[in-house]
Scaffold this active site. Structure first.
Site, PDB file in Angstrom:
ATOM      1  N   SER A 175       0.898  -1.373  -0.031  1.00  0.00           N
ATOM      2  CA  SER A 175      -0.129  -0.090   0.025  1.00  0.00           C
ATOM      3  C   SER A 175       0.978   1.231  -0.045  1.00  0.00           C
ATOM      4  CB  SER A 175      -0.914  -0.064   0.986  1.00  0.00           C
ATOM      5  OG  SER A 175      -1.849  -1.158   1.295  1.00  0.00           O
ATOM      6  N   LYS A 216      -9.486  -5.142  11.473  1.00  0.00           N
ATOM      7  CA  LYS A 216     -10.482  -4.642  10.540  1.00  0.00           C
ATOM      8  C   LYS A 216     -11.906  -4.711  11.218  1.00  0.00           C
ATOM      9  CE  LYS A 216      -8.714  -5.614   6.147  1.00  0.00           C
ATOM     10  NZ  LYS A 216      -8.783  -6.601   4.909  1.00  0.00           N
ATOM     11  N   ASP A 239     -12.535  -2.975   0.314  1.00  0.00           N
ATOM     12  CA  ASP A 239     -12.270  -4.463   0.052  1.00  0.00           C
ATOM     13  C   ASP A 239     -13.473  -4.957  -0.788  1.00  0.00           C
ATOM     14  OD1 ASP A 239      -9.741  -4.574   1.391  1.00  0.00           O
ATOM     15  OD2 ASP A 239     -10.674  -5.246   3.139  1.00  0.00           O
ATOM     16  N   LEU A 273      -6.932 -14.155  -3.141  1.00  0.00           N
ATOM     17  CA  LEU A 273      -6.684 -12.634  -2.597  1.00  0.00           C
ATOM     18  C   LEU A 273      -5.148 -12.361  -2.443  1.00  0.00           C
ATOM     19  CD1 LEU A 273      -9.929 -11.686  -0.564  1.00  0.00           C
ATOM     20  CD2 LEU A 273      -9.618 -12.153  -3.270  1.00  0.00           C
ATOM     21  N   TYR A 286      -1.424 -11.553  -2.666  1.00  0.00           N
ATOM     22  CA  TYR A 286      -0.530 -11.151  -3.971  1.00  0.00           C
ATOM     23  C   TYR A 286       0.927 -11.237  -3.615  1.00  0.00           C
ATOM     24  CZ  TYR A 286      -0.661  -6.921  -0.800  1.00  0.00           C
ATOM     25  OH  TYR A 286      -0.530  -6.261   0.237  1.00  0.00           O
TER      26      TYR A 286
END
Ligand code: NAP
Length: 498
Positions: free
Chosen positions: A255, A302, A338, A453, A455
């Site tokens: 990010s 989260k 998301d 999902l 990476y």
């Protein structure tokens, strides 16, 4: 403007010179760590500034201060004196700085430094915590007004890091270097300008085999290229808007690259910093001190972060997971990008507008799996959720009328009824555990669309197996990019630049 300093911990002068050359476009200062040089090499330290052609700090750090020097204090003083001796009329050939610890009391060294135009850095290190009164410490450290006060401390949480920023605010009149070492201190290495720090210390990246035994002089140091290119160190100001990502351990995040590139392209005075966070209350105290404007939220926060949110978007209530926080005048607003990032990525990949008649297996029932299940339901797909802890799968599946089971033999059999699309949402197979596969007992037929999902690595073991069987496969990078771009717009009010 805060300078970038490269710490040189090579065993030889030649190695240190090679490192200076490698990073020359990125650094303003080098620190010759004489304590790491082989004893024979120490005879040549006096010539180092002239050979390196860059302002250089002379440092001989003792073991108790986090260095490598174990000989007596007499030997250390002789080395410092040898480095400062023989004035050169061209001051660029002398050391630009010398680091003298607060308890080193040798007036002749100070005198030599002043005679030869070498600035004194008066340093204090605390590897066990953060001193209570940093402002007072900064003021009492310097023995004369022309010295730079350097304090390097080891915080145990973010609240302790906040103390450095507060001390910096009340000591703007003092020339200084303020560093929080270790994983919690990364912001202090990037926000040196805001701290009023004279420079930020960096370490070389281990690029060659010969670099692999180079010690890192200060825990938590970034490499110069990352500091300058990714974090745009040279364009940051005292007023730079701070954004970031919170999570733990936060080792595999891409990010910062995505968001900082966006600020750079739009020429915004903003920076995005990774904050490894274990304790949320302590972090939010630092977030207030830094007036952080927006945050990405990742594993494991989260769900727990929702209790800090004062305004929530509708998906947060439905999904029960929040990955984006935006500061508002009424507190933190929470969003989940998301969900949209996932469905946009999947629909784009399969070239459809919805999931009518599609039967989907979701592996995992964690935070992101909730967003995935919610989106599949919204797009009219039908799904089976499989999870190591079956009850968590049940909790997500039942309200959506989805099937659920454990990640066991029965679960593998059930996949046969839900195998148009398989979405892998657990952390199994992620770096460094790249040889793991959460559904190793399942045999791909070759007709499934398989999305993982993860990476990092680019192709997990599961995706490799699926591709080998003939399946169409997609990793999580496109989803990451899409959700980050949505976050970028929420953070800045601007579209992510192409
Ligand atoms: P989370 O809430 O911690 O959930 C983790 C999930 O992994 C749970 O279902 C957990 O099962 C399962 N799991 C963990 N270790 C396991 C093991 N050894 N065997 C079987 N199952 C295991 O994490 P999250 O936020 O959902 O994130 C999960 C993954 O998605 C991460 O790899 C993350 O990088 C990735 N992700 C990608 C993106 C993207 O944009 N591409 C976005 C978000 C997340 P239990 O319930 O049994 O513990």
């Amino acid at each position: 403007m805060a300078k970038v300093c490269l710490c040189l911990t090579g065993k030889t002068i030649l190695k240190d010179l090679e490192l200076v050359d490698r990073y020359r476009p990125y650094i303003d200062v080098a620190e010759l760590r004489v304590d790491y040089l082989d004893p024979d090499e120490r005879f040549h330290i006096r010539r180092f500034p002239a050979l390196a052609g860059i302002p250089t700090i002379l440092t001989v750090r003792r073991k108790i201060d986090g260095g490598n020097f174990v000989e007596g204090e007499g030997a250390r003083i002789v080395l410092l004196a040898a480095g400062l001796a023989f004035a050169d009329t061209d001051r660029r050939r002398n050391f630009a700085y010398v680091d003298l610890e607060e308890d080193l009391d040798v007036p002749s060294l100070e005198e030599a430094a002043r005679t030869f135009g070498t600035k004194i850095i008066r340093s204090y290190h605390n590897f066990n915590g953060v001193d209570e009164n940093l402002e007072q410490k900064l003021r009492s450290l310097r023995r004369a007004g022309d010295e730079i006060a350097k304090i390097a401390v080891m915080p145990h949480n973010h609240q302790e890091v906040a103390r450095l920023y507060k001390a910096a605010e009340s000591t703007k009149d003092i020339e200084k270097i303020l560093i929080a070492m270790g994983p919690y201190g990364i912001s202090t290495r990037i926000l040196a300008e805001r701290l009023g720090s004279h420079l930020s210390f960096t370490t070389p990246l281990a690029e060659t085999e010969a670099d692999s035994d180079l010690p890192v002089a200060g825990p938590g140091q970034l490499d110069p290229k990352t500091l300058v290119d990714t974090y745009r160190f040279r364009s940051l100001t005292r007023d730079t808007n701070v954004f970031g990502i919170i999570g733990y351990p936060l080792t595999a995040t891409s990010s910062p690259q995505i968001h900082n590139k966006g600020y750079s392209r739009l020429k915004m005075d903003a920076v995005y910093i990774p904050f490894p966070v274990q304790d949320l209350p302590s972090f939010f105290s630092l977030a207030d001190t830094l007036n952080i404007q927006g945050l990405s939220v990742t594993i494991p926060h989260k769900e727990t972060v929702i209790s800090y949110v004062t305004q929530r978007s509708p998906e947060i209530d439905r999904i029960g997971s929040c990955n984006t926080l935006v500061r508002t005048t009424q507190g933190w607003a929470g969003y989940n990008t998301d969900a949209r990032g996932f469905s946009d990525s999947l629909l784009n990949f399969i070239g459809k507008q919805n999931l009518w008649y599609k039967r989907v297996t979701i592996i995992g029932a964690g935070g992101v799996a909730k967003a995935v299940a919610y989106e599949i339901h919204r797009l009219k797909g039908r799904a089976l959720i499989l999870n190591r802890t079956p009850l968590r799968a049940k909790e997500i599946a039942e309200p959506l009328n989805f099937a659920w089971a454990g990640l066991d033999a029965r679960g593998m059999e059930l996949i046969d009824h839900y195998r148009d699309i398989i979405i892998q949402t657990t952390s199994v197979g992620m770096e460094p555990h790249t040889d793991e596969d959460p559904i190793e007992l399942y045999k791909f037929r070759g007709k499934e669309v398989v999305m993982d999902l993860i990476y990092k690595p680019e192709e997990t073991k599961l995706l490799q197996r699926a591709a080998k069987a003939g399946c169409k496969t997609l990793n999580g990078y496109d989803m990451l990019l899409r959700q980050a771009k949505l976050q970028f717009s929420l953070f800045t009010g601007q579209e992510y630049p192409l």
